[in-house]
Design an enzyme around this catalytic site. Structure first.
Site, PDB file in Angstrom:
ATOM      1  N   THR A 264       0.592  -1.156  -0.096  1.00  0.00           N
ATOM      2  CA  THR A 264       0.016   0.161  -0.017  1.00  0.00           C
ATOM      3  C   THR A 264       0.818   1.212   0.037  1.00  0.00           C
ATOM      4  O   THR A 264       1.328   1.695  -1.119  1.00  0.00           O
ATOM      5  CB  THR A 264      -0.996   0.012   1.235  1.00  0.00           C
ATOM      6  OG1 THR A 264      -0.452  -0.333   2.431  1.00  0.00           O
ATOM      7  CG2 THR A 264      -2.104  -1.001   1.151  1.00  0.00           C
TER       8      THR A 264
ATOM      9  N   LYS B 169       3.235  -7.127   3.530  1.00  0.00           N
ATOM     10  CA  LYS B 169       3.299  -5.763   3.661  1.00  0.00           C
ATOM     11  C   LYS B 169       2.759  -5.164   4.620  1.00  0.00           C
ATOM     12  O   LYS B 169       2.253  -5.733   5.846  1.00  0.00           O
ATOM     13  CB  LYS B 169       2.182  -5.427   2.380  1.00  0.00           C
ATOM     14  CG  LYS B 169       0.753  -5.915   2.712  1.00  0.00           C
ATOM     15  CD  LYS B 169      -0.370  -4.919   3.005  1.00  0.00           C
ATOM     16  CE  LYS B 169       0.231  -3.390   3.311  1.00  0.00           C
ATOM     17  NZ  LYS B 169      -0.949  -2.726   4.156  1.00  0.00           N
TER      18      LYS B 169
ATOM     19  N   THR C 202      -2.353  -2.026   8.286  1.00  0.00           N
ATOM     20  CA  THR C 202      -2.812  -3.533   8.088  1.00  0.00           C
ATOM     21  C   THR C 202      -1.384  -4.208   7.748  1.00  0.00           C
ATOM     22  O   THR C 202      -0.390  -3.646   6.895  1.00  0.00           O
ATOM     23  CB  THR C 202      -3.630  -3.778   6.700  1.00  0.00           C
ATOM     24  OG1 THR C 202      -4.924  -3.289   7.281  1.00  0.00           O
ATOM     25  CG2 THR C 202      -3.692  -5.284   6.523  1.00  0.00           C
TER      26      THR C 202
ATOM     27  N   GLU D  33       8.446   6.611   4.785  1.00  0.00           N
ATOM     28  CA  GLU D  33       8.982   8.126   4.837  1.00  0.00           C
ATOM     29  C   GLU D  33       9.330   8.586   6.419  1.00  0.00           C
ATOM     30  O   GLU D  33      10.007   9.292   6.649  1.00  0.00           O
ATOM     31  CB  GLU D  33       8.230   8.991   3.970  1.00  0.00           C
ATOM     32  CG  GLU D  33       8.689   8.717   2.491  1.00  0.00           C
ATOM     33  CD  GLU D  33       7.701   9.643   1.743  1.00  0.00           C
ATOM     34  OE1 GLU D  33       7.771  11.042   1.757  1.00  0.00           O
ATOM     35  OE2 GLU D  33       6.754   9.333   0.971  1.00  0.00           O
TER      36      GLU D  33
ATOM     37  N   ASN E 178       0.170  10.774   7.305  1.00  0.00           N
ATOM     38  CA  ASN E 178      -1.062  10.640   7.808  1.00  0.00           C
ATOM     39  C   ASN E 178      -2.207  11.593   7.955  1.00  0.00           C
ATOM     40  O   ASN E 178      -3.418  11.408   8.267  1.00  0.00           O
ATOM     41  CB  ASN E 178      -0.503  10.057   9.312  1.00  0.00           C
ATOM     42  CG  ASN E 178      -0.142   8.658   9.126  1.00  0.00           C
ATOM     43  OD1 ASN E 178      -0.904   7.704   8.936  1.00  0.00           O
ATOM     44  ND2 ASN E 178       0.945   8.541   9.505  1.00  0.00           N
TER      45      ASN E 178
ATOM     46  N   SER F 227      -5.699   9.207   3.376  1.00  0.00           N
ATOM     47  CA  SER F 227      -4.453   8.422   2.911  1.00  0.00           C
ATOM     48  C   SER F 227      -4.752   6.904   3.459  1.00  0.00           C
ATOM     49  O   SER F 227      -5.565   6.722   4.121  1.00  0.00           O
ATOM     50  CB  SER F 227      -3.125   8.896   3.607  1.00  0.00           C
ATOM     51  OG  SER F 227      -3.116   8.685   5.014  1.00  0.00           O
TER      52      SER F 227
END
EC number: 2.3.1.35
Lengths: 404, 404
Positions: free
Chosen positions: A158, A185, A196, A275, A399, A404
């Protein structure tokens, strides 16, 4: 004894499994205009009952509800994974959507048995069914492309900045060997917007049906459960382990060791990713009254906004560490507490040993990409290591972005 | 019945109390070169046994340990407060420092009885004793300057952007009246670096000695305890309530109501405060199985990084709210859950009602400086409101600064 050797092939390394990724148009195209991969499948040549771990969130996503209602005790040979949409908080319609999609899948590929769906993305939107079903046209399930594993690992991302996959070969003393491959992921506590965590593991080891769940749970304790706290559990967190026994080989200690390595690597990759994070920190609490207290204090540290921002700022502010330990509810007192940055002790059993030299050393340690903060509570033998990261400007950027 | 009227004078409004602030050189001078106020005192003309509330942090700061060891059951007429240094994690030396400072104080002012010390600032450094003792020369304890209350409220600030004080007069039916005044410092969960919450309350109401602690605790439940979670409890959090009975008036309902208003105002001021916060959000959880579950879910919301960053971004991302509720461990399910931004319902008992119109309305509500997010769990009568704020870039800036 046994040897564990890294091998190529990711989730497709063990015999009898094939995963690939395609584009369904769920993600926007890449910068150069090529479609982004966003739907993956994992095909097993044998129908198997997977070992599983699911989120403890009270609101479980529709694909998890579907699995528990319709697949749980059956043998399955297929997992369909989509990104960008979690299909969570979508009620009965969400479960019906899973049924519809999987029924279109088995209609197109009649050899698929009891397929499983797994989703990740935004909560509270209905699945784009047509797009996902249309993507089945691109599935080449019988192909054996050696780059397919990388496309699968790419497709399940994601906001993950990089793909997460690994494969290990375990060489036993008796000349036998087996293989474990995995892809995952998730960006752990770094990007909780889409926190998740999905993990798919394949192996050709001959794992006894009555041992897999226990081993999976044990390995999760020091890996995926060490990077997330209950409060961060998403609606979709899932781990699937498929074991087909094709290698004919198995040794519990060797299998557990290799699985632990795989899950630990994927879990710390999740912390490193994003990031928002610039540093990977191991928060070790030892000397706790028992393991439960060590877990509690270590997770409190890895979740403390005070501690996370101090780490971002490179400030060996051990007072915030002490305060967080004290607030966590575990048994502790100043006289038996010891705090260290790697090997540099800054507080030792009631004594502040934070002179200029040690402060400079501790600050230098915090410049590293990865380091350890140890708190010895001096109360018993409980020990736990939680993995966390810093909290910087990019965390907010990622966030606070609209949806997002 | 009774009337509650705001009055001037802050903590000095009730008869018989006098607080003032001076400069001890603990804070750097202001931009224009004038010394900043950093030491305050609260003098009571009567020696009194204060009602108190202290942090539940396992590591209690030296001034709290000193109070519990030496003052607790005695009558005191003086509180000395310093900023910039919390005198926490300083062991026996820290307690000895308090003894030394207070002994210098009573030597200089022999009418001071059983003085109390209260500190806030960085953890893990020894107090600058000499500077604090030297500042006693500036104390004008017998003066009755009408601006002194504002200087005191200013002097106890750490990173607080504004002073927090209030005074109310309670007019009873029978013609009698009493007054409550208060000052506080703290920036709640916004600036946990120096999250210590200190609050000093004075009253000339005739509060019965056996009722004060219970009332103080009751009022804290919906104020100071609604803005901080256990995990954020600092080593120094303290509330002191001094009641001298000089007005001769008292009515339990009226006193409780007024004290609740005062503490609620100071608590929400703490949430509002700080460059890091731009919005004050009331997280209301109702319909919980019981009050404890409502508290748990409401505090989980007010502490969720997901939710706090979504609020900063003005994104009515109700999926994050649902996920946080689900992860909090309270009894809930999709079919009975309802989520609203002020009066705009976005999820209603299993139904997503988040069309473009409602999304736009919810986003507009989030533009306000203050709003309410309500989650009705539909399981019982438990209700609690927790107060929180958003998490933006300035939060990181303030807390990542070296040794803020």
């Amino acid at each position: 004894m046994f040897d564990i050797i890294p091998v190529k092939g990711g989730i497709n390394a063990p015999q009898g499994f094939y995963a690939d990724g395609v584009s369904a148009g769920l993600k926007p195209p890449l910068a150069d205009g090529t479609p982004a991969l966003d739907v993956a499948f994992l095909y097993s040549e044998d129908a198997l009952k997977p070992f599983t771990l699911f989120t403890s969130n009270a609101f479980q996503a529709a694909p998890i509800i579907h699995f528990k209602q319709f697949v749980q005790d059956k043998e399955s040979n297929f997992v369909l994974i989509n990104t960008k949409n979690a299909n969570a908080m979508t009620g009965q319609k969400g479960v019906q959507d899973v049924c519809d999609i999987l029924s279109a899948l088995t209609q197109k590929f009649p050899f698929i048995q009891n397929p499983i769906m797994s989703s990740t993305g935004v909560i509270g939107q209905y699945l784009p069914k047509d797009k996902i079903i249309a993507s089945f046209n691109a599935f080449e399930i019988q192909k054996r492309d050696e780059n397919a594993h990388a496309r699968a690992a790419d497709a399940i991302r994601t906001t993950d900045a990089f793909s997460k996959e690994i494969a290990l070969r375990v060489q036993l003393d008796n000349g036998e060997s087996f293989c474990i491959g995995a892809m995952a992921k998730g960006a752990g506590m770094i990007q909780p917007a889409l926190a998740t965590m999905l993990c798919f593991i394949t192996t050709d080891a001959l794992v006894p049906q009555n041992e897999g769940d226990r081993i999976l749970r044990e390995c999760a304790k020091t890996s995926f459960n060490a990077i997330s706290v209950d409060g961060d559990m998403s609606t979709n967190d899932s781990v699937f382990l498929f074991a087909n026994g094709r290698s004919g080989a198995y040794n519990e200690a060797a299998f557990t060791e290799a699985l632990k390595m795989i899950m630990h690597k994927l879990a710390t990759d999740m912390v490193r990713d994003g990031e928002g994070a610039t540093k990977l920190v191991a928060f070790e609490v030892c000397g706790a009254r028992d393991e439960a207290q060590a877990v509690c204090a270590a997770k409190a540290l890895s979740n403390s906004l005070l501690v996370k921002t101090a780490i971002y700022g490179g400030d060996p502010n051990w007072g915030r560490i002490a305060s967080t330990i004290g607030a966590s509810g575990v048994e502790c007192n100043e006289e038996s507490l010891k705090i260290a940055f790697d090997s540099v002790v800054v507080f030792d059993k009631g004594q502040i040993c934070f002179d200029e030299e040690r402060e400079a050393k501790a600050a230098a340690i915090m410049e590293q990409e990865s380091f350890r903060i140890t708190c010895d509570l001096g109360k018993g033998n409980g020990r736990f290591v939680a993995y966390g990261c810093d909290l910087g400007y990019n965390y907010v950027k990622i966030n606070a972005d609209y949806r997002s």
